[in-house]
Design a protein around this motif. Structure first.
Motif, PDB file in Angstrom:
ATOM      1  N   THR A 119       0.832  -1.205   0.000  1.00 35.78           N
ATOM      2  CA  THR A 119       0.000   0.000   0.000  1.00 35.78           C
ATOM      3  C   THR A 119       0.865   1.253   0.000  1.00 35.78           C
ATOM      4  OG1 THR A 119      -1.870  -1.120   1.027  1.00 35.78           O
ATOM      5  CG2 THR A 119      -1.762   1.279   1.300  1.00 35.78           C
ATOM      6  N   ASP A 150       1.357   6.359  -7.083  1.00 35.87           N
ATOM      7  CA  ASP A 150       0.216   7.175  -7.504  1.00 35.87           C
ATOM      8  C   ASP A 150       0.565   8.658  -7.362  1.00 35.87           C
ATOM      9  OD1 ASP A 150      -2.937   7.150  -8.030  1.00 35.87           O
ATOM     10  OD2 ASP A 150      -2.478   8.719  -6.555  1.00 35.87           O
ATOM     11  N   ILE A 184      -5.603  -0.760  -2.359  1.00 35.19           N
ATOM     12  CA  ILE A 184      -4.541  -1.481  -3.057  1.00 35.19           C
ATOM     13  C   ILE A 184      -4.687  -2.965  -2.755  1.00 35.19           C
ATOM     14  CG2 ILE A 184      -2.038  -1.678  -3.399  1.00 35.19           C
ATOM     15  CD1 ILE A 184      -3.122   1.208  -3.838  1.00 35.19           C
ATOM     16  N   GLU A 233      -4.742  -1.063  -8.102  1.00 36.02           N
ATOM     17  CA  GLU A 233      -5.014   0.183  -7.387  1.00 36.02           C
ATOM     18  C   GLU A 233      -6.372   0.680  -7.854  1.00 36.02           C
ATOM     19  OE1 GLU A 233      -3.362   4.785  -7.109  1.00 36.02           O
ATOM     20  OE2 GLU A 233      -2.402   3.385  -8.490  1.00 36.02           O
TER      21      GLU A 233
END
Length: 145
Positions: free
Chosen positions: A20, A27, A89, A99
């Protein structure tokens, strides 16, 4: 037997937390490049044969077209923001991660955030190098005022 299960569960939880953190950081990086229109950096996050499915824009099946389309339609026009609390995630065994979340888009000239959409991205991890192989951006709609 129960202690082995607990140890395995704790290990899996640690792995999930690390995954994660990794994908969340990716991201942030990919959309920082997107928002700054750093297309050189932005392009590094995508596999050459990336597939991008957009409910309003259609399908793109390669990195260069994706980058060119982003440059033409997004650069210096829109900013992407992840909606807090929506990022999830999930691991993909021997591949990478899924994701998913919700993001909104804001006009740079007015600052007005008037579009929102769901997204799903597939990340592949090859020897510690993470790249997006599939992206789905869908359910685009105006943000209720």
């Amino acid at each position: 037997m129960a202690s082995a299960f607990l140890a395995t569960s704790a290990f899996a939880a640690d792995d999930d937390a690390a995954l994660t953190r990794t994908v969340s950081a990716l991201d942030t990086q990919v959309f920082d490049a997107y928002n700054r229109c750093d297309m050189e950096k932005f392009s590094t996050f995508f596999a050459p044969d990336v597939e991008f499915y957009h409910d309003k824009g259609g399908v793109t099946k390669d990195r260069q077209t994706l980058v060119d389309t982003t440059r033409r339609n997004i650069c210096h026009k829109l900013r992407r923001e992840l909606v807090a609390g929506t990022l999830e995630i999930y691991p993909i065994k021997d591949y990478g991660a899924i994701e998913e979340g919700v993001h909104r888009f804001c006009e740079l000239d007015t600052g007005k955030c008037d579009g929102i959409a769901k997204f799903l991205m597939i990340w592949q991890n090859k020897g510690g190098t993470w790249q997006l192989t599939r992206i789905v951006s869908y359910a685009h709609r105006p943000i209720p005022q």
